[in-house]
Design a protein around this motif. Structure first.
Motif, PDB file in Angstrom:
ATOM      1  N   ILE A  16       7.781   3.735  -8.504  1.00 20.21           N
ATOM      2  CA  ILE A  16       6.956   2.532  -8.412  1.00 20.21           C
ATOM      3  C   ILE A  16       6.663   2.196  -6.950  1.00 20.21           C
ATOM      4  CG2 ILE A  16       7.701   1.565 -10.606  1.00 20.21           C
ATOM      5  CD1 ILE A  16       9.640  -0.194  -9.002  1.00 20.21           C
ATOM      6  N   THR A  17       5.570   1.497  -6.752  1.00 21.81           N
ATOM      7  CA  THR A  17       5.127   1.120  -5.411  1.00 21.81           C
ATOM      8  C   THR A  17       4.816  -0.367  -5.395  1.00 21.81           C
ATOM      9  OG1 THR A  17       4.163   3.309  -5.086  1.00 21.81           O
ATOM     10  CG2 THR A  17       3.365   1.565  -3.648  1.00 21.81           C
ATOM     11  N   ASP A  18       5.100  -1.010  -4.292  1.00 19.22           N
ATOM     12  CA  ASP A  18       4.751  -2.416  -4.097  1.00 19.22           C
ATOM     13  C   ASP A  18       3.221  -2.517  -4.012  1.00 19.22           C
ATOM     14  OD1 ASP A  18       4.420  -5.031  -3.330  1.00 19.22           O
ATOM     15  OD2 ASP A  18       5.709  -4.902  -1.564  1.00 19.22           O
ATOM     16  N   MET A  19       2.617  -3.183  -4.970  1.00 18.07           N
ATOM     17  CA  MET A  19       1.163  -3.250  -5.045  1.00 18.07           C
ATOM     18  C   MET A  19       0.549  -4.265  -4.071  1.00 18.07           C
ATOM     19  SD  MET A  19      -0.255  -1.060  -7.112  1.00 18.07           S
ATOM     20  CE  MET A  19       0.748   0.154  -6.337  1.00 18.07           C
ATOM     21  N   ARG A  20       1.372  -4.907  -3.260  1.00 21.30           N
ATOM     22  CA  ARG A  20       0.827  -5.779  -2.212  1.00 21.30           C
ATOM     23  C   ARG A  20       0.385  -4.964  -1.007  1.00 21.30           C
ATOM     24  NH1 ARG A  20       5.929  -9.608  -1.815  1.00 21.30           N
ATOM     25  NH2 ARG A  20       6.847  -7.543  -1.981  1.00 21.30           N
ATOM     26  N   ARG A  21       0.715  -3.693  -0.984  1.00 26.39           N
ATOM     27  CA  ARG A  21       0.389  -2.828   0.151  1.00 26.39           C
ATOM     28  C   ARG A  21      -1.102  -2.503   0.199  1.00 26.39           C
ATOM     29  NH1 ARG A  21       5.276   1.543   0.640  1.00 26.39           N
ATOM     30  NH2 ARG A  21       6.908   0.000   0.920  1.00 26.39           N
ATOM     31  N   GLY A  22      -1.588  -2.353   1.422  1.00 19.37           N
ATOM     32  CA  GLY A  22      -2.972  -1.968   1.648  1.00 19.37           C
ATOM     33  C   GLY A  22      -3.056  -0.519   2.079  1.00 19.37           C
ATOM     34  N   PHE A  23      -4.219  -0.111   2.596  1.00 21.42           N
ATOM     35  CA  PHE A  23      -4.418   1.293   2.954  1.00 21.42           C
ATOM     36  C   PHE A  23      -3.405   1.759   3.995  1.00 21.42           C
ATOM     37  CE2 PHE A  23      -5.976   4.905   5.236  1.00 21.42           C
ATOM     38  CZ  PHE A  23      -6.458   5.722   4.229  1.00 21.42           C
ATOM     39  N   ASN A  24      -3.184   0.977   5.042  1.00 20.18           N
ATOM     40  CA  ASN A  24      -2.308   1.423   6.133  1.00 20.18           C
ATOM     41  C   ASN A  24      -0.877   1.690   5.678  1.00 20.18           C
ATOM     42  OD1 ASN A  24      -4.391   1.350   7.966  1.00 20.18           O
ATOM     43  ND2 ASN A  24      -3.956  -0.747   8.585  1.00 20.18           N
ATOM     44  N   THR A  25      -0.297   0.784   4.894  1.00 19.21           N
ATOM     45  CA  THR A  25       1.091   0.990   4.466  1.00 19.21           C
ATOM     46  C   THR A  25       1.185   2.058   3.382  1.00 19.21           C
ATOM     47  OG1 THR A  25       0.871  -0.956   3.042  1.00 19.21           O
ATOM     48  CG2 THR A  25       1.992  -1.260   5.148  1.00 19.21           C
ATOM     49  N   LEU A  26       0.175   2.177   2.525  1.00 21.22           N
ATOM     50  CA  LEU A  26       0.175   3.258   1.545  1.00 21.22           C
ATOM     51  C   LEU A  26      -0.007   4.614   2.236  1.00 21.22           C
ATOM     52  CD1 LEU A  26      -1.879   1.664  -1.368  1.00 21.22           C
ATOM     53  CD2 LEU A  26       0.587   2.091  -1.309  1.00 21.22           C
ATOM     54  N   ALA A  27      -0.824   4.652   3.279  1.00 20.78           N
ATOM     55  CA  ALA A  27      -0.996   5.886   4.055  1.00 20.78           C
ATOM     56  C   ALA A  27       0.325   6.276   4.726  1.00 20.78           C
ATOM     57  CB  ALA A  27      -2.097   5.718   5.090  1.00 20.78           C
ATOM     58  N   ALA A  28       1.047   5.292   5.240  1.00 16.00           N
ATOM     59  CA  ALA A  28       2.348   5.567   5.846  1.00 16.00           C
ATOM     60  C   ALA A  28       3.326   6.097   4.799  1.00 16.00           C
ATOM     61  CB  ALA A  28       2.904   4.312   6.501  1.00 16.00           C
ATOM     62  N   GLN A  29       3.269   5.555   3.580  1.00 16.33           N
ATOM     63  CA  GLN A  29       4.129   6.045   2.505  1.00 16.33           C
ATOM     64  C   GLN A  29       3.761   7.483   2.134  1.00 16.33           C
ATOM     65  OE1 GLN A  29       4.383   3.499  -0.920  1.00 16.33           O
ATOM     66  NE2 GLN A  29       5.390   5.049  -2.153  1.00 16.33           N
ATOM     67  N   ALA A  30       2.475   7.797   2.084  1.00 18.35           N
ATOM     68  CA  ALA A  30       2.046   9.171   1.788  1.00 18.35           C
ATOM     69  C   ALA A  30       2.554  10.131   2.854  1.00 18.35           C
ATOM     70  CB  ALA A  30       0.520   9.241   1.690  1.00 18.35           C
ATOM     71  N   GLU A  31       2.538   9.685   4.095  1.00 20.01           N
ATOM     72  CA  GLU A  31       2.967  10.534   5.210  1.00 20.01           C
ATOM     73  C   GLU A  31       4.480  10.720   5.245  1.00 20.01           C
ATOM     74  OE1 GLU A  31       1.168  10.955   9.539  1.00 20.01           O
ATOM     75  OE2 GLU A  31       2.174   9.030   9.224  1.00 20.01           O
ATOM     76  N   GLN A  32       5.222   9.632   5.069  1.00 16.03           N
ATOM     77  CA  GLN A  32       6.675   9.692   5.222  1.00 16.03           C
ATOM     78  C   GLN A  32       7.387  10.138   3.948  1.00 16.03           C
ATOM     79  OE1 GLN A  32       7.460   5.724   6.497  1.00 16.03           O
ATOM     80  NE2 GLN A  32       6.542   6.031   8.512  1.00 16.03           N
ATOM     81  N   VAL A  33       7.029   9.559   2.812  1.00 19.39           N
ATOM     82  CA  VAL A  33       7.748   9.836   1.570  1.00 19.39           C
ATOM     83  C   VAL A  33       7.222  11.094   0.888  1.00 19.39           C
ATOM     84  CG1 VAL A  33       8.348   8.909  -0.703  1.00 19.39           C
ATOM     85  CG2 VAL A  33       8.271   7.392   1.278  1.00 19.39           C
ATOM     86  N   LEU A  34       5.897  11.241   0.834  1.00 23.59           N
ATOM     87  CA  LEU A  34       5.310  12.389   0.139  1.00 23.59           C
ATOM     88  C   LEU A  34       5.125  13.603   1.048  1.00 23.59           C
ATOM     89  CD1 LEU A  34       2.564  10.511  -1.905  1.00 23.59           C
ATOM     90  CD2 LEU A  34       4.912  11.015  -2.568  1.00 23.59           C
TER      91      LEU A  34
END
Length: 115
Positions: A16-34
């Motif tokens: 699950i992901t915090d849906m309050r996140r915008g492009f920048n924090t989701l991009a950071a999650q894609a980079e770091q976690v994925l």
């Protein structure tokens, strides 16, 4: 429907992901976690806790795109894994966005021999 170029990969962020996140924090999650480059042109799909909200980020070479879809009834079909990533085809993404179970698509029957 989102126009997905043929060479685009689609990645689901398991869990699950915090849906309050915008492009920048989701991009950071894609980079770091994925462990994927969010500016590669691939699509990254994230699901909220309740399962009825999706966010998709995509860099289309001109700018950052953030797509959101909420189902009024039902939940999006999601992998049971708590972390990691799952690769989808563009047709599986279409099924996912329509609320169809993309994990077990029923293909049409094909004859074994001609004639």
């Amino acid at each position: 429907m989102i126009p997905v170029p043929s060479n685009t990969r689609v990645w689901l962020a398991a869990g699950i992901t915090d849906m309050r996140r915008g492009f920048n924090t989701l991009a950071a999650q894609a980079e770091q976690v994925l462990a994927e480059d969010p500016y590669s042109g691939h699509m990254f799909v994230f699901r909220g806790r309740r399962g009825d909200l999706l966010k998709i980020i995509w860099w289309d070479t001109q700018g950052a795109c953030l797509f959101t879809k909420r189902l009024e009834r039902g939940r999006f079909v999601w992998p049971a894994a708590k972390e990691g990533k799952v690769s989808l085809s563009p047709s599986q993404l279409s099924m996912l966005l329509e609320g169809i179970d993309w994990r077990t698509p029923q293909k049409t029957w094909r004859p074994l021999v001609a004639g």
